[in-house]
Motif scaffolding. Structure first.
Motif, PDB file in Angstrom:
ATOM      1  N   GLU A 239      52.954  44.894  39.684  1.00  0.00           N
ATOM      2  CA  GLU A 239      53.717  43.413  38.843  1.00  0.00           C
ATOM      3  C   GLU A 239      52.329  42.973  38.318  1.00  0.00           C
ATOM      4  OE1 GLU A 239      55.553  39.484  38.878  1.00  0.00           O
ATOM      5  OE2 GLU A 239      56.216  41.573  39.030  1.00  0.00           O
ATOM      6  N   VAL A 240      51.366  43.392  39.103  1.00  0.00           N
ATOM      7  CA  VAL A 240      49.774  42.845  38.230  1.00  0.00           C
ATOM      8  C   VAL A 240      49.683  43.500  37.073  1.00  0.00           C
ATOM      9  CG1 VAL A 240      47.350  42.684  38.369  1.00  0.00           C
ATOM     10  CG2 VAL A 240      48.837  41.964  40.112  1.00  0.00           C
ATOM     11  N   LEU A 241      49.824  44.988  37.329  1.00  0.00           N
ATOM     12  CA  LEU A 241      49.419  45.426  36.395  1.00  0.00           C
ATOM     13  C   LEU A 241      50.874  45.605  35.430  1.00  0.00           C
ATOM     14  CD1 LEU A 241      48.718  49.215  37.924  1.00  0.00           C
ATOM     15  CD2 LEU A 241      47.231  47.401  36.696  1.00  0.00           C
ATOM     16  N   GLN A 290      39.300  29.399  28.675  1.00  0.00           N
ATOM     17  CA  GLN A 290      39.622  29.105  30.520  1.00  0.00           C
ATOM     18  C   GLN A 290      40.926  27.958  30.617  1.00  0.00           C
ATOM     19  OE1 GLN A 290      36.684  28.636  31.419  1.00  0.00           O
ATOM     20  NE2 GLN A 290      35.152  29.165  29.241  1.00  0.00           N
ATOM     21  N   ALA A 291      41.329  27.334  29.787  1.00  0.00           N
ATOM     22  CA  ALA A 291      42.793  27.193  30.415  1.00  0.00           C
ATOM     23  C   ALA A 291      43.729  28.397  30.199  1.00  0.00           C
ATOM     24  CB  ALA A 291      43.534  26.141  29.004  1.00  0.00           C
ATOM     25  N   ALA A 292      43.896  29.424  30.438  1.00  0.00           N
ATOM     26  CA  ALA A 292      44.545  30.640  29.907  1.00  0.00           C
ATOM     27  C   ALA A 292      44.854  30.892  31.650  1.00  0.00           C
ATOM     28  CB  ALA A 292      44.458  32.034  29.173  1.00  0.00           C
ATOM     29  N   GLY A 293      45.956  31.070  32.024  1.00  0.00           N
ATOM     30  CA  GLY A 293      46.568  31.823  32.615  1.00  0.00           C
ATOM     31  C   GLY A 293      47.154  30.728  33.917  1.00  0.00           C
ATOM     32  N   GLN A 294      47.243  29.187  33.055  1.00  0.00           N
ATOM     33  CA  GLN A 294      48.123  28.130  33.961  1.00  0.00           C
ATOM     34  C   GLN A 294      49.950  28.204  33.541  1.00  0.00           C
ATOM     35  OE1 GLN A 294      46.673  24.181  32.596  1.00  0.00           O
ATOM     36  NE2 GLN A 294      44.484  25.256  32.211  1.00  0.00           N
ATOM     37  N   HIS A 311      49.893  33.684  34.327  1.00  0.00           N
ATOM     38  CA  HIS A 311      49.802  33.157  35.560  1.00  0.00           C
ATOM     39  C   HIS A 311      49.279  33.567  37.010  1.00  0.00           C
ATOM     40  CE1 HIS A 311      49.963  29.429  38.456  1.00  0.00           C
ATOM     41  NE2 HIS A 311      51.177  30.442  38.918  1.00  0.00           N
ATOM     42  N   ILE A 312      50.666  34.728  37.153  1.00  0.00           N
ATOM     43  CA  ILE A 312      50.721  35.776  38.666  1.00  0.00           C
ATOM     44  C   ILE A 312      50.505  35.820  38.450  1.00  0.00           C
ATOM     45  CG2 ILE A 312      53.527  37.190  39.556  1.00  0.00           C
ATOM     46  CD1 ILE A 312      55.051  35.383  37.940  1.00  0.00           C
ATOM     47  N   ALA A 313      49.613  36.971  38.349  1.00  0.00           N
ATOM     48  CA  ALA A 313      49.107  38.259  37.695  1.00  0.00           C
ATOM     49  C   ALA A 313      47.277  37.269  38.470  1.00  0.00           C
ATOM     50  CB  ALA A 313      48.387  38.964  36.694  1.00  0.00           C
ATOM     51  N   THR A 314      46.785  36.577  38.176  1.00  0.00           N
ATOM     52  CA  THR A 314      46.175  36.033  38.755  1.00  0.00           C
ATOM     53  C   THR A 314      46.463  35.692  39.812  1.00  0.00           C
ATOM     54  OG1 THR A 314      45.533  34.678  36.239  1.00  0.00           O
ATOM     55  CG2 THR A 314      44.610  33.528  38.174  1.00  0.00           C
TER      56      THR A 314
END
Length: 353
Positions: A239-241, A290-294, A311-314
Motif C-alpha cells: 500500500e505504501v509503495l 511542510q504541508a504535504a501529506g495532510q 497521507h495514507i503512506a505517511t
C-alpha cells in the motif's frame, strides 16, 4: 513462710522449729495492682498505636491505586468527570511517582493508554479518509444527474468501481491495523520478515503497466551485498509503495529512480530499511513540502487524484515506527521521498543481478 530451723540444747538432738512472720499485705497488693494496670494500659496503647500505624500505612500505600482508579474512571467517562470538575491531565497522572512496587503497573497503564489513543486516532483517520474519498465520485454522479436525466451507464459503472476500490482499501487498512495490534500484544504471532526488494520490484512492474502510456523509465537500485528485510504485513508495504510510486508516476516527466538500502545497526540502534523514491517532475515548493501529506490536501488539480495517497503512506509508515520525509531530488531535480522503516537483522549475502 520460711523453712524449718533445727534448734536444741547441748547434748540433746535438735528439734525442728517453725517460724512464721506476719505483716500487712495491703501495700504489696496495691503495688501489684498498679503494675497490672500499667501493663494493661501500655498493652492497649501499643495495640491502638499498631492499628493506627497499619491504617496509616494502608492509606498512604494505596493512595497511588486510588489515583489510578480515579484516572481510569475519568478515561472511561470523561464527560461525567468534566461535569463534576474532576477532569485531570491523563499524561500528568500517568507520570506521577507511585513507588517502586506500583511502577510496573503504572508503566503498563501508560502504555495501554497510548496504544488505545493511537488506535482511536487511526480509526478516526480511516473514517475521515473514507468520507473524503467517497465525496468526489458521489459529487460527480450528483452533478451528472443534475445536468442530465439519463446518466451514461459507463460513467456510473466507473464511479461505482472507484468507490468500491476505496471501500476495499479502507477495509484492508482496518484489517491490517487489527493484525498490527495483535502483533504488538503477542510478538510470537508477528508477521514474518518481508523481502523489501522483491516487494518493490513487483510494485514497480505493476506501475510500469499502469503508466505505460507515459513511457517512463523505472530504475530500481538495491545496495549490493544486503537483503533488506522488514517485519510487518506485506499488504501494508505494498500500500505504501503503491501510493508513493503511483504519485511519482503521475508527476514524472521521463524517469523514476528507486533506491533501496539496508543500514545495519548496533546494540543501541536496530537496523533500518531505507527507501528513496525520486522523479524528474516539477517537484514541490519548499513551503508546500511542510504541508504535504495532510489529509486531502492537493496543490495541483491538473493530475487526477484524491490527495489521500501521501497521507495514507505517511500514516502507515509512522504506525510501524518509521519516518517519511519529502525533499528535492539532487539527481533528477523533482520530488524525493525518503522512507525509513525498522529492519530485521539478516546475514549479508551477495545479491545476484
Amino acid at each position: 513462710m520460711v523453712p524449718l530451723v533445727a534448734l536444741g540444747m547441748a547434748g540433746e538432738p535438735p528439734q525442728p522449729v517453725r517460724l512464721t512472720v506476719y505483716g500487712p499485705a495491703a501495700a504489696t497488693w496495691a503495688s501489684l495492682q498498679r503494675i497490672d494496670q500499667t501493663l494493661a494500659l501500655a498493652g492497649a496503647a501499643l495495640v491502638l498505636l499498631a492499628v493506627a500505624l497499619c491504617w496509616l500505612q494502608v492509606r498512604v500505600g494505596l493512595a497511588p491505586l486510588r489515583r489510578l482508579e480515579a484516572l481510569l474512571a475519568t478515561i472511561r467517562n470523561p464527560i461525567s468527570a468534566a461535569q463534576e470538575g474532576a477532569l485531570v491531565d491523563v499524561q500528568a497522572m500517568l507520570a506521577a511517582p507511585t513507588g517502586r512496587d506500583l511502577q510496573p503497573l503504572q508503566a503498563e497503564l501508560a502504555s495501554l493508554w497510548e496504544h488505545n489513543a493511537r488506535v482511536v486516532a487511526r480509526a478516526r483517520a480511516h473514517a475521515s479518509d473514507l468520507n473524503h474519498a467517497l465525496k468526489k465520485p458521489l459529487a460527480l454522479l450528483s452533478a451528472q444527474a443534475s445536468s442530465d436525466a439519463a446518466v451514461p451507464a459507463a460513467d456510473v459503472q466507473r464511479q461505482v468501481q472507484a468507490m468500491a476500490q476505496v471501500i476495499d482499501r479502507c477495509q484492508a487498512r482496518t484489517f491490517s491495523d487489527v493484525l498490527h495490534m495483535q502483533a504488538a500484544m503477542h510478538p510470537a504471532t508477528a508477521a514474518q520478515p518481508v523481502d523489501v526488494a522483491q516487494c518493490v520490484a513487483e510494485v514497480v512492474r505493476m506501475m510500469e503497466r499502469l503508466h505505460a502510456d507515459q513511457a517512463l523509465e523505472w530504475a530500481l537500485q538495491v545496495q549490493d551485498g544486503t537483503t533488506p528485510l522488514w517485519r510487518g504485513e506485506r499488504t501494508d508495504l505494498e500500500e505504501v509503495l503503491g501510493n508513493l510510486l503511483d504519485n511519482a508516476g503521475k508527476w514524472a516527466a521521463s524517469a523514476v529512480r528507486i533506491g533501496l538500502a539496508m543500514e545495519e545497526g548496533d546494540a543501541a540502534q536496530p537496523p533500518q530499511v531505507v527507501l528513496q523514491i525520486e522523479d524528474d517532475g516539477p517537484g514541490m515548493a519548499p513551503h508546500h513540502l511542510q504541508a504535504a501529506g495532510q489529509r486531502g490536501l492537493r496543490f495541483d488539480d491538473s493530475v487526477q487524484g484524491s490527495g489521500l495517497g501521501l497521507h495514507i503512506a505517511t500514516q502507515m509508515v509512522q504506525a510501524y515506527g518509521g519516518e517519511l520525509s519529502l525533499g528535492k531530488s539532487a539527481l533528477l531535480k523533482g520530488l524525493s521521498v525518503r522512507v525509513v522503516l525498522p529492519g530485521v537483522q539478516a546475514a549479508q549475502r551477495q545479491r545476484k543481478a
